[in-house]
Design a protein around this motif. Structure first.
Motif, PDB file in Angstrom:
ATOM      1  N   UNK A 169       0.824  -1.202   0.000  1.00  0.00           N
ATOM      2  CA  UNK A 169       0.000   0.000   0.000  1.00  0.00           C
ATOM      3  C   UNK A 169       0.863   1.259   0.000  1.00  0.00           C
ATOM      4  N   UNK A 170       1.975   1.216   0.756  1.00  0.00           N
ATOM      5  CA  UNK A 170       2.863   2.382   0.794  1.00  0.00           C
ATOM      6  C   UNK A 170       3.462   2.666  -0.579  1.00  0.00           C
ATOM      7  N   UNK A 171       3.786   1.616  -1.324  1.00  0.00           N
ATOM      8  CA  UNK A 171       4.293   1.818  -2.691  1.00  0.00           C
ATOM      9  C   UNK A 171       3.266   2.593  -3.506  1.00  0.00           C
ATOM     10  N   UNK A 203       5.609  -3.927  -9.740  1.00  0.00           N
ATOM     11  CA  UNK A 203       6.244  -4.593  -8.589  1.00  0.00           C
ATOM     12  C   UNK A 203       5.215  -4.773  -7.466  1.00  0.00           C
ATOM     13  N   UNK A 204       4.393  -3.742  -7.248  1.00  0.00           N
ATOM     14  CA  UNK A 204       3.362  -3.830  -6.204  1.00  0.00           C
ATOM     15  C   UNK A 204       2.367  -4.939  -6.539  1.00  0.00           C
ATOM     16  N   UNK A 205       2.005  -5.038  -7.816  1.00  0.00           N
ATOM     17  CA  UNK A 205       1.057  -6.065  -8.229  1.00  0.00           C
ATOM     18  C   UNK A 205       1.665  -7.450  -8.047  1.00  0.00           C
ATOM     19  N   UNK A 206       2.942  -7.588  -8.365  1.00  0.00           N
ATOM     20  CA  UNK A 206       3.603  -8.887  -8.206  1.00  0.00           C
ATOM     21  C   UNK A 206       3.586  -9.319  -6.741  1.00  0.00           C
ATOM     22  N   UNK A 207       3.789  -8.359  -5.835  1.00  0.00           N
ATOM     23  CA  UNK A 207       3.737  -8.679  -4.398  1.00  0.00           C
ATOM     24  C   UNK A 207       2.347  -9.175  -4.005  1.00  0.00           C
ATOM     25  N   UNK A 208       1.327  -8.493  -4.528  1.00  0.00           N
ATOM     26  CA  UNK A 208      -0.057  -8.893  -4.209  1.00  0.00           C
ATOM     27  C   UNK A 208      -0.322 -10.299  -4.741  1.00  0.00           C
ATOM     28  N   UNK A 209       0.152 -10.575  -5.956  1.00  0.00           N
ATOM     29  CA  UNK A 209      -0.091 -11.898  -6.552  1.00  0.00           C
ATOM     30  C   UNK A 209       0.647 -12.989  -5.778  1.00  0.00           C
ATOM     31  N   UNK A 210       1.811 -12.634  -5.259  1.00  0.00           N
ATOM     32  CA  UNK A 210       2.575 -13.604  -4.477  1.00  0.00           C
ATOM     33  C   UNK A 210       1.789 -13.998  -3.213  1.00  0.00           C
ATOM     34  N   UNK A 211       1.191 -13.002  -2.575  1.00  0.00           N
ATOM     35  CA  UNK A 211       0.375 -13.297  -1.384  1.00  0.00           C
ATOM     36  C   UNK A 211      -0.822 -14.165  -1.762  1.00  0.00           C
ATOM     37  N   UNK A 212      -1.368 -13.919  -2.961  1.00  0.00           N
ATOM     38  CA  UNK A 212      -2.568 -14.649  -3.381  1.00  0.00           C
ATOM     39  C   UNK A 212      -2.260 -16.079  -3.795  1.00  0.00           C
ATOM     40  N   UNK A 406      -6.997  -3.712 -10.050  1.00  0.00           N
ATOM     41  CA  UNK A 406      -6.972  -2.256 -10.233  1.00  0.00           C
ATOM     42  C   UNK A 406      -5.571  -1.797 -10.647  1.00  0.00           C
ATOM     43  N   UNK A 407      -4.542  -2.403 -10.055  1.00  0.00           N
ATOM     44  CA  UNK A 407      -3.172  -2.031 -10.442  1.00  0.00           C
ATOM     45  C   UNK A 407      -2.941  -2.406 -11.911  1.00  0.00           C
ATOM     46  N   UNK A 408      -3.470  -3.563 -12.279  1.00  0.00           N
ATOM     47  CA  UNK A 408      -3.305  -3.992 -13.669  1.00  0.00           C
ATOM     48  C   UNK A 408      -3.945  -2.979 -14.626  1.00  0.00           C
TER      49      UNK A 408
END
Ligand SMILES: Nc1nc2c(ncn2[C@@H]2O[C@H](COP(=O)(O)OP(=O)(O)OP(=O)(O)O)[C@@H](O)[C@H]2O)c(=O)[nH]1
Ligand SMILES: [Mg+2]
Length: 458
Positions: A169-171, A203-212, A406-408
């Motif tokens: 989120x900070x990113x 990069x932020x989206x990749x982090x989110x996908x990793x969590x998912x 949304x990032x996508x």
């Protein structure tokens, strides 16, 4: 909203039933006066206002008639050093329903209000002691049924998921700040280079996908996986349930149509909680009771996380089996070829491509371990280690998916050359979706919904 009033709440915080200790908890500005009104020291004298964080032995009594209710230890947690970050008093009595109910009634007469489900934890969240994801994990810790499920919940309660979410989120918020600064102060601030914006958003989206990536495994650990044994009558479904449970739970006979009701039992497989569900054999039948059973089977199959489609391997695949298999196309499934002690005529080539097949004997137990391994692999997969699972709550998963989508969209818009003000719209949606996980941007309705799932006294 009641939750914003600084009133004092009370509840029995230990499970109902007989036990060595039972606790009535009070939280709020009048926790200490209410607690003291119900308490006398062992010598019968009133307890003067005690020093912070102290425990006192004495009696809890009914101020209405002066009768002693029970022996008691009063523990005083001065705000903010308490579960809720408010003043908290805990009256620890013996674990008796009657005692605890009397103490609670006396506390209510002294002006406390009965706590709503989850209200103590909700207050901890509203007072900033826990973020929302951590507060939600408290209920998962309480409900965890296996070591692994507990470890996943504890990690969340301690804030590991929250930390990951906050970083992403900070990113996004950093990007938004830079975009907005360039829009608001075009003369002083250089606009952000589009490539840099895209790289950071991706990069932020990749982090989110990793969590998912492990969210589905997380859900199964948290909720337990529904494993439904289905197939024609008499193929050995109930025998398979009994073999998995290692006890004679379901009735087994040589008469087709023995099982008519749904039989559900819990078991654990390498730390994964399972609900193993035996069902009525699927066939067209005129018998009214069996028809109801078949209808129930279909409902269970519909809701299953995994179907153990059981066939009689000693006779091979029948036309009826093939019809049922076709109905189950696309479902997560393992074909169990049972009764191999009588022979194995199952032709794997006749089965849908890619469907795992396990030949075994429910009667002798031969190859049962292979089925257990196949169940685990099908649900969790060999590459998922429990330590990597941070997302297990469906609400968190949905928010993360919304953020990633949304990032996508933002990245697509940036690549298509849209103005950064347009790109910012979706970045903001993503940041808000993430904020709902930790509670920074969450609505009051969502908060109420979340804590209503808790038990009273938590
Ligand atoms: N030889 C052999 N017999 C088995 C095996 N598994 C089950 N049976 C027998 O097959 C018959 C039917 O078993 P059940 O477990 O009741 O079958 P089911 O699929 O639950 O049958 P319904 O409830 O009628 O749908 C019983 O006589 C079992 O003893 C096996 O692995 N080997
Ligand atoms: Mg049966």
């Amino acid at each position: 909203m009641a939750l914003l009033e600084p009133d004092t709440i009370a509840a029995i915080s230990t499970p109902l039933g007989e036990g060595g200790i039972g606790i009535v908890r009070l939280s709020g500005p009048r926790a200490l006066p209410v607690g003291l009104a119900l308490f006398r020291r062992a010598d019968g004298s009133a307890l003067p206002p005690p020093a912070a964080q102290t425990a006192h032995y004495g009696r809890v009594y009914n101020p209405l008639n002066g009768e002693t209710i029970d022996e008691c230890v009063l523990t005083w947690f001065h705000a903010p050093h308490s579960y809720t970050a408010e003043d908290v008093v805990e009256l620890a009595c013996h674990g008796s329903n009657l005692v605890l109910r009397r103490v609670l009634e006396a506390a209510l007469r002294e002006g406390a209000r009965l706590a709503e489900p989850g209200e103590f934890t909700q207050r901890a969240f509203l007072n900033g002691r826990l973020d929302l994801a951590r507060a939600e994990a408290v209920i998962d810790v309480i409900r965890a049924r296996t070591d692994v499920a507990l470890r996943v919940a504890t990690q969340q309660m301690e804030g590991q998921l929250s930390q990951e979410i906050r970083t992403i989120r900070e990113t996004l918020i950093g990007l938004l700040a830079e975009i907005e600064a360039a829009i608001d102060f075009p003369d002083d601030v250089e606009p952000l280079a589009t490539e840099g914006l895209i790289a950071r958003a991706e990069a932020a989206r990749a982090e989110a996908l990793l969590l998912l990536r492990h969210a589905e495994a997380g859900r199964l650990y948290r909720e337990g996986a529904a494993v439904v044994i289905a197939g024609r009558p008499n193929v050995g479904k109930s025998s398979l349930l009994n073999a998995l449970l290692r006890e004679s739970r379901a009735i087994v006979t040589e008469i087709p149509g023995t099982t008519r009701d749904v039989i559900e039992e819990s078991l654990h497989l390498r730390g994964l909680p399972l609900r193993a569900i035996d069902t009525a054999g699927l066939r067209a039948t005129a018998h009214p009771v069996e028809r109801i059973g078949v209808r129930r089977t279909r409902a269970e199959v519909e809701a299953a996380d995994l179907i153990l489609f059981t066939v009689d391997a000693s006779v091979g695949l029948t036309p009826e089996d093939s019809v049922l298999l076709a109905e189950l196309a696309g479902r997560r499934m393992i074909v169990v070829g049972n009764k191999i002690d009588l022979g194995d005529r199952l032709d794997a080539a006749a089965l849908p491509v890619g469907t795992p097949v396990v030949p075994l004997s429910a009667l002798t137990g031969a190859n049962l371990a292979a089925l257990e391994a196949a169940i685990y692999d099908s649900l969790i997969g060999a590459e998922t280690s429990a330590a990597e699972i941070l997302v297990s709550n469906t609400r968190h998963r949905r928010q993360l998916e919304e953020a990633a989508a949304a990032i996508e969209r933002a990245v697509e818009a940036a690549k298509a050359g849209f103005e950064q003000a347009v790109v910012a719209v979706d970045l903001k949606i993503a940041a808000e979706a993430l904020g709902e996980i930790t509670g920074e941007t969450v609505t009051e309705a969502t908060i109420s919904q979340i804590f209503a799932r808790f038990c009273v006294g938590k």
